[in-house]
Design a protein around this motif. Structure first.
Motif, PDB file in Angstrom:
ATOM      1  N   VAL A 239       0.842  -1.202   0.000  1.00  0.00           N
ATOM      2  CA  VAL A 239       0.000   0.000   0.000  1.00  0.00           C
ATOM      3  C   VAL A 239       0.877   1.253   0.000  1.00  0.00           C
ATOM      4  O   VAL A 239       0.599   2.228  -0.712  1.00  0.00           O
ATOM      5  N   ARG A 240       1.948   1.234   0.769  1.00  0.00           N
ATOM      6  CA  ARG A 240       2.858   2.381   0.811  1.00  0.00           C
ATOM      7  C   ARG A 240       3.461   2.661  -0.568  1.00  0.00           C
ATOM      8  O   ARG A 240       3.575   3.814  -0.994  1.00  0.00           O
ATOM      9  N   LYS A 241       3.866   1.609  -1.270  1.00  0.00           N
ATOM     10  CA  LYS A 241       4.442   1.775  -2.599  1.00  0.00           C
ATOM     11  C   LYS A 241       3.423   2.403  -3.549  1.00  0.00           C
ATOM     12  O   LYS A 241       3.760   3.279  -4.357  1.00  0.00           O
ATOM     13  N   LYS A 242       2.175   1.962  -3.452  1.00  0.00           N
ATOM     14  CA  LYS A 242       1.150   2.485  -4.345  1.00  0.00           C
ATOM     15  C   LYS A 242       0.816   3.949  -4.007  1.00  0.00           C
ATOM     16  O   LYS A 242       0.568   4.754  -4.904  1.00  0.00           O
ATOM     17  N   LEU A 243       0.838   4.284  -2.730  1.00  0.00           N
ATOM     18  CA  LEU A 243       0.634   5.680  -2.340  1.00  0.00           C
ATOM     19  C   LEU A 243       1.788   6.544  -2.852  1.00  0.00           C
ATOM     20  O   LEU A 243       1.576   7.661  -3.329  1.00  0.00           O
ATOM     21  N   ALA A 244       2.995   6.022  -2.763  1.00  0.00           N
ATOM     22  CA  ALA A 244       4.156   6.769  -3.241  1.00  0.00           C
ATOM     23  C   ALA A 244       4.074   6.992  -4.750  1.00  0.00           C
ATOM     24  O   ALA A 244       4.530   8.023  -5.257  1.00  0.00           O
ATOM     25  N   SER A 245       3.474   6.041  -5.473  1.00  0.00           N
ATOM     26  CA  SER A 245       3.350   6.180  -6.925  1.00  0.00           C
ATOM     27  C   SER A 245       2.407   7.308  -7.317  1.00  0.00           C
ATOM     28  O   SER A 245       2.389   7.744  -8.468  1.00  0.00           O
ATOM     29  N   LEU A 246       1.607   7.783  -6.358  1.00  0.00           N
ATOM     30  CA  LEU A 246       0.714   8.918  -6.620  1.00  0.00           C
ATOM     31  C   LEU A 246       1.451  10.247  -6.485  1.00  0.00           C
ATOM     32  O   LEU A 246       0.865  11.305  -6.701  1.00  0.00           O
ATOM     33  N   GLY A 247       2.718  10.181  -6.111  1.00  0.00           N
ATOM     34  CA  GLY A 247       3.497  11.403  -5.942  1.00  0.00           C
ATOM     35  C   GLY A 247       3.411  11.981  -4.544  1.00  0.00           C
ATOM     36  O   GLY A 247       3.801  13.123  -4.307  1.00  0.00           O
ATOM     37  N   ILE A 248       2.898  11.185  -3.598  1.00  0.00           N
ATOM     38  CA  ILE A 248       2.782  11.645  -2.214  1.00  0.00           C
ATOM     39  C   ILE A 248       4.111  11.378  -1.510  1.00  0.00           C
ATOM     40  O   ILE A 248       4.515  10.223  -1.346  1.00  0.00           O
ATOM     41  N   GLU A 249       4.797  12.416  -1.120  1.00  0.00           N
ATOM     42  CA  GLU A 249       6.111  12.255  -0.495  1.00  0.00           C
ATOM     43  C   GLU A 249       5.997  11.862   0.973  1.00  0.00           C
ATOM     44  O   GLU A 249       6.823  11.108   1.487  1.00  0.00           O
ATOM     45  N   GLN A 250       4.992  12.379   1.646  1.00  0.00           N
ATOM     46  CA  GLN A 250       4.822  12.044   3.060  1.00  0.00           C
ATOM     47  C   GLN A 250       4.394  10.585   3.199  1.00  0.00           C
ATOM     48  O   GLN A 250       3.583  10.087   2.421  1.00  0.00           O
ATOM     49  N   GLU A 251       4.931   9.902   4.187  1.00  0.00           N
ATOM     50  CA  GLU A 251       4.514   8.530   4.471  1.00  0.00           C
ATOM     51  C   GLU A 251       3.205   8.573   5.247  1.00  0.00           C
ATOM     52  O   GLU A 251       3.184   8.902   6.432  1.00  0.00           O
ATOM     53  N   LEU A 252       2.100   8.263   4.573  1.00  0.00           N
ATOM     54  CA  LEU A 252       0.783   8.384   5.189  1.00  0.00           C
ATOM     55  C   LEU A 252       0.522   7.285   6.217  1.00  0.00           C
ATOM     56  O   LEU A 252      -0.158   7.504   7.210  1.00  0.00           O
ATOM     57  N   ILE A 253       1.034   6.088   5.939  1.00  0.00           N
ATOM     58  CA  ILE A 253       0.862   4.989   6.892  1.00  0.00           C
ATOM     59  C   ILE A 253       2.153   4.852   7.695  1.00  0.00           C
ATOM     60  O   ILE A 253       3.181   4.418   7.184  1.00  0.00           O
ATOM     61  N   ARG A 254       2.069   5.283   8.941  1.00  0.00           N
ATOM     62  CA  ARG A 254       3.253   5.343   9.793  1.00  0.00           C
ATOM     63  C   ARG A 254       3.360   4.104  10.674  1.00  0.00           C
ATOM     64  O   ARG A 254       2.365   3.600  11.198  1.00  0.00           O
ATOM     65  N   SER A 255       4.579   3.638  10.862  1.00  0.00           N
ATOM     66  CA  SER A 255       4.852   2.576  11.829  1.00  0.00           C
ATOM     67  C   SER A 255       5.090   3.212  13.194  1.00  0.00           C
ATOM     68  O   SER A 255       5.843   4.184  13.304  1.00  0.00           O
ATOM     69  N   VAL A 256       4.441   2.697  14.198  1.00  0.00           N
ATOM     70  CA  VAL A 256       4.646   3.165  15.569  1.00  0.00           C
ATOM     71  C   VAL A 256       5.340   2.043  16.326  1.00  0.00           C
ATOM     72  O   VAL A 256       4.755   0.973  16.550  1.00  0.00           O
ATOM     73  N   TYR A 257       6.590   2.264  16.671  1.00  0.00           N
ATOM     74  CA  TYR A 257       7.435   1.206  17.235  1.00  0.00           C
ATOM     75  C   TYR A 257       6.767   0.541  18.438  1.00  0.00           C
ATOM     76  O   TYR A 257       6.346   1.200  19.392  1.00  0.00           O
ATOM     77  N   GLY A 258       6.662  -0.782  18.361  1.00  0.00           N
ATOM     78  CA  GLY A 258       6.117  -1.553  19.464  1.00  0.00           C
ATOM     79  C   GLY A 258       4.610  -1.481  19.598  1.00  0.00           C
ATOM     80  O   GLY A 258       4.047  -2.079  20.524  1.00  0.00           O
ATOM     81  N   ALA A 259       3.940  -0.743  18.702  1.00  0.00           N
ATOM     82  CA  ALA A 259       2.489  -0.568  18.841  1.00  0.00           C
ATOM     83  C   ALA A 259       1.719  -1.024  17.601  1.00  0.00           C
ATOM     84  O   ALA A 259       0.717  -1.721  17.709  1.00  0.00           O
ATOM     85  N   GLY A 260       2.150  -0.598  16.411  1.00  0.00           N
ATOM     86  CA  GLY A 260       1.422  -0.984  15.213  1.00  0.00           C
ATOM     87  C   GLY A 260       1.522   0.064  14.127  1.00  0.00           C
ATOM     88  O   GLY A 260       2.588   0.645  13.900  1.00  0.00           O
ATOM     89  N   TYR A 261       0.393   0.360  13.490  1.00  0.00           N
ATOM     90  CA  TYR A 261       0.357   1.293  12.373  1.00  0.00           C
ATOM     91  C   TYR A 261      -0.762   2.311  12.565  1.00  0.00           C
ATOM     92  O   TYR A 261      -1.773   2.058  13.221  1.00  0.00           O
ATOM     93  N   LYS A 262      -0.571   3.484  11.927  1.00  0.00           N
ATOM     94  CA  LYS A 262      -1.622   4.485  11.933  1.00  0.00           C
ATOM     95  C   LYS A 262      -1.570   5.271  10.620  1.00  0.00           C
ATOM     96  O   LYS A 262      -0.543   5.318   9.930  1.00  0.00           O
ATOM     97  N   PHE A 263      -2.705   5.856  10.241  1.00  0.00           N
ATOM     98  CA  PHE A 263      -2.773   6.727   9.081  1.00  0.00           C
ATOM     99  C   PHE A 263      -2.603   8.164   9.547  1.00  0.00           C
ATOM    100  O   PHE A 263      -3.331   8.632  10.428  1.00  0.00           O
ATOM    101  N   GLU A 264      -1.639   8.847   8.963  1.00  0.00           N
ATOM    102  CA  GLU A 264      -1.373  10.242   9.323  1.00  0.00           C
ATOM    103  C   GLU A 264      -1.733  11.124   8.137  1.00  0.00           C
ATOM    104  O   GLU A 264      -1.045  11.098   7.113  1.00  0.00           O
ATOM    105  N   PRO A 265      -2.818  11.902   8.219  1.00  0.00           N
ATOM    106  CA  PRO A 265      -3.289  12.694   7.073  1.00  0.00           C
ATOM    107  C   PRO A 265      -2.257  13.715   6.593  1.00  0.00           C
ATOM    108  O   PRO A 265      -1.384  14.135   7.349  1.00  0.00           O
ATOM    109  N   LEU A 266      -2.404  14.077   5.340  1.00  0.00           N
ATOM    110  CA  LEU A 266      -1.563  15.148   4.789  1.00  0.00           C
ATOM    111  C   LEU A 266      -1.863  16.447   5.504  1.00  0.00           C
ATOM    112  O   LEU A 266      -3.003  16.706   5.904  1.00  0.00           O
ATOM    113  N   PRO A 267      -0.876  17.325   5.676  1.00  0.00           N
ATOM    114  CA  PRO A 267      -1.123  18.609   6.341  1.00  0.00           C
ATOM    115  C   PRO A 267      -1.956  19.508   5.475  1.00  0.00           C
ATOM    116  O   PRO A 267      -2.004  19.334   4.252  1.00  0.00           O
TER     117      PRO A 267
END
Length: 223
Positions: A195-223
Motif C-alpha cells: 500500500v505504501r508503494k502504491k501511495l508513493a506512486s501517486l506522488g505523495i512524499e509524506q509517508e501516510l501509513i506510519r509505523s509506531v514502534y512496538g504498537a502498530g500502524y496508523k494513518f497520518e493525514p496530509l497537512p
C-alpha cells in the motif's frame, strides 16, 4: 470511508421505510435492530454515517454512540421518541452530530443525512486531496491514480477512516482478514509495504501509513 449508512432501529416498520428512502437516494445500507455489535461492525467496515435510535432493546443508543466515538468521528444522527431537552443535550454532548425526534419526516431525515455526507466529503477533500473510491478500490491524487487489491483496500480503509489511531497487528488481523488462521504478522507487514508503494506512486512524499514502534500502524493525514 464507504457510502454505506448504518441504520440502528428496532421498529421494523420504521426501518423498512427509512431503508427504502436511503436506497432511493443511492446509498448503501446496513441495518441493525439492536445496539449489540454495531460499534464493532462500524470499526471493521468504516461506513459513512450512522442513524442511531436512542431507545433500543438491549444496548442503548447512547452507549453505542460512546463506543463509536472512542475510535471514529464519522457523523452520527440520533433518532428518538424522547423529546425532553435533557435528552437532546445528553445526546449531543456524547458526540452525536444531529438529533431527530420521532415521529419524523423520512424525507427530512434523508435530507439531513445528505447534508452530513456533503460536509464530510468537503472536509476530506480539503484535508488531503486524496480521493478514495470504495467501488473500484482506486486511490487518486490529481491526475495520478492507483488500484489496490481487495485486501489492500480493506487494510488501507481501516487506517484511513480512523486517522491517527494506532492499530496493532493483532487488531488488523481481527478486523481486516476474514479467516486469519494462515495469516501472520508478516502478511500484514507485506500488505502495508504494498500500500505504501502504491501511495508513493501517486506522488505523495509524506509517508501516510506510519509505523509506531512496538504498537502498530496508523494513518497520518496530509497537512
Amino acid at each position: 470511508m464507504t457510502d454505506t449508512v448504518v441504520l440502528v432501529e428496532d421498529d421494523q416498520e420504521i426501518a423498512e421505510i427509512v431503508l427504502m428512502y436511503l436506497h432511493a437516494a443511492g446509498l448503501k445500507t446496513q441495518h441493525f435492530a439492536d445496539g449489540v455489535g454495531v460499534a464493532r461492525w462500524v470499526q471493521a467496515h468504516a461506513p459513512a454515517l450512522v442513524l442511531l435510535d436512542l431507545d433500543l432493546p438491549t444496548k442503548q443508543g447512547l452507549e453505542v454512540c460512546q463506543e463509536i466515538r472512542a475510535f471514529s468521528n464519522l457523523p452520527i444522527i440520533m433518532t428518538t421518541a424522547k423529546v425532553e431537552e435533557v435528552d437532546r443535550l445528553v445526546g449531543l454532548e456524547i458526540g452525536a452530530d444531529d438529533y431527530v425526534c420521532k415521529p419524523f419526516s423520512v424525507k427530512e431525515l434523508v435530507a439531513r443525512v445528505k447534508v452530513q455526507l456533503r460536509r464530510l466529503n468537503r472536509e476530506a477533500m480539503v484535508d488531503s486531496g486524496l480521493k478514495v473510491d470504495a467501488d473500484s478500490f482506486n486511490l487518486s491524487m490529481g491526475p495520478a491514480a492507483v488500484e489496490l487489491t481487495a485486501i489492500e483496500f480493506k487494510l488501507f480503509h481501516l487506517l484511513y477512516s480512523n486517522p491517527n489511531r494506532i492499530y496493532s497487528r493483532a487488531q488488523i488481523l481481527d478486523l481486516v482478514y476474514q479467516d486469519y488462521r494462515d495469516v501472520s504478522d508478516r502478511t500484514v507487514d507485506s500488505h502495508i509495504r504494498n500500500v505504501r508503494k502504491k501511495l508513493a506512486s501517486l506522488g505523495i512524499e509524506q509517508e501516510l501509513i506510519r509505523s509506531v514502534y512496538g504498537a502498530g500502524y496508523k494513518f497520518e493525514p496530509l497537512p
